[in-house]
Design a protein around this motif. Sequence first.
Motif, PDB file in Angstrom:
ATOM      1  N   THR A 131       0.848  -1.203   0.000  1.00 30.84           N
ATOM      2  CA  THR A 131       0.000   0.000   0.000  1.00 30.84           C
ATOM      3  C   THR A 131       0.879   1.247   0.000  1.00 30.84           C
ATOM      4  O   THR A 131       1.870   1.316   0.738  1.00 30.84           O
ATOM      5  CB  THR A 131      -0.920   0.008   1.236  1.00 30.84           C
ATOM      6  OG1 THR A 131      -1.745  -1.159   1.210  1.00 30.84           O
ATOM      7  CG2 THR A 131      -1.809   1.244   1.233  1.00 30.84           C
ATOM      8  N   LYS A 133       0.551   5.248   0.596  1.00 34.89           N
ATOM      9  CA  LYS A 133      -0.259   6.376   1.057  1.00 34.89           C
ATOM     10  C   LYS A 133       0.480   7.672   0.743  1.00 34.89           C
ATOM     11  O   LYS A 133       1.682   7.783   0.981  1.00 34.89           O
ATOM     12  CB  LYS A 133      -0.539   6.277   2.552  1.00 34.89           C
ATOM     13  CG  LYS A 133      -1.550   5.207   2.920  1.00 34.89           C
ATOM     14  CD  LYS A 133      -1.948   5.311   4.387  1.00 34.89           C
ATOM     15  CE  LYS A 133      -3.063   4.326   4.721  1.00 34.89           C
ATOM     16  NZ  LYS A 133      -3.527   4.479   6.131  1.00 34.89           N
ATOM     17  N   THR A 166      -4.688   6.675  -1.462  1.00 35.48           N
ATOM     18  CA  THR A 166      -4.166   5.381  -1.022  1.00 35.48           C
ATOM     19  C   THR A 166      -4.209   4.438  -2.216  1.00 35.48           C
ATOM     20  O   THR A 166      -5.272   4.196  -2.787  1.00 35.48           O
ATOM     21  CB  THR A 166      -5.004   4.794   0.118  1.00 35.48           C
ATOM     22  OG1 THR A 166      -4.985   5.698   1.239  1.00 35.48           O
ATOM     23  CG2 THR A 166      -4.444   3.444   0.554  1.00 35.48           C
ATOM     24  N   LYS A 168      -3.121   0.676  -3.889  1.00 38.29           N
ATOM     25  CA  LYS A 168      -2.714  -0.703  -3.639  1.00 38.29           C
ATOM     26  C   LYS A 168      -1.972  -1.206  -4.874  1.00 38.29           C
ATOM     27  O   LYS A 168      -2.539  -1.287  -5.962  1.00 38.29           O
ATOM     28  CB  LYS A 168      -3.928  -1.593  -3.354  1.00 38.29           C
ATOM     29  CG  LYS A 168      -3.561  -3.020  -2.954  1.00 38.29           C
ATOM     30  CD  LYS A 168      -4.808  -3.810  -2.580  1.00 38.29           C
ATOM     31  CE  LYS A 168      -4.440  -5.225  -2.120  1.00 38.29           C
ATOM     32  NZ  LYS A 168      -5.625  -6.019  -1.761  1.00 38.29           N
TER      33      LYS A 168
END
Length: 272
Positions: A131, A133, A166, A168
């Motif tokens: 992930t 951010k 965010t 992925k």
Amino acid sequence: MNNSNKREKLEKQQLLFQMKKDVESLERQIKYSRLTNLKISSVKNLKITARALQLVAPYVLTAGVVIGGFCLIDETPFYRDERKIYSSTMTEFDNLDNIRYEQKYGDFNQDNVFNHYSQWELQEDGSYTRTIKTYNIKEKTYDELVNLLHKENLSLEDVFGESTSTIKETKNNLSDDEINEEAFMQAVIYNKDKEDYIIGKETMSENISFSALCVVLTVIAELIPAYIRDEFSSFSFAECVENIKEKYQSVDSKDLTRKLEIRRDNYNRMLR
């Protein structure tokens, strides 16, 4: 000859003199009718032009102010200006002491950001995910960001607020270095050097954008003089033109000729 006859003779002479002057005046008007009409037309058109300028002057002035404002910031609508293209640098650095630079002439058009990359995790299907951010950086210097990158137990939300995105990320194959890579933080900042530049023309898209903005702002600004004239002015262009045309009418030579014939006949009859 009594006084009454003398008075009548005198009045007749005065009348004949006046009629002769009228005839001569009509003859001159007919002779110079083209020149007279040219003068009348010139004066009429000049006065109509003056009223037309009075009509458009507030709008031209308003447009000039808007366009002048753009010129003050070196942006000329409908013309591709030559401009200074400054050197921009992108600096990317992380808490693993990796630093990468990119430099070009022109803007990156990107915001300064702070990224947090989680560690890669193996999924049941054999792929790896992590992930990313992203946080917007506000009023942080390079040294302050370096200190944050090496600060333990750092809460990014406390420093930057909520993350702006965010992501992925998924890969099916990783290198050994990537598999063993720990979570890390990265800062990306952009700087412009006003001392280092080249001269170049603005792009067509930039010129179109500024020109369109100028047109929109001009149209909006023109509402101000339109409102003032509608609410507080009695000026009417159509009425002014109508009054000018009525006042400055061309000489009709045919009508003058008819009047001359009548005046001559009357004068000749008076001479008998």
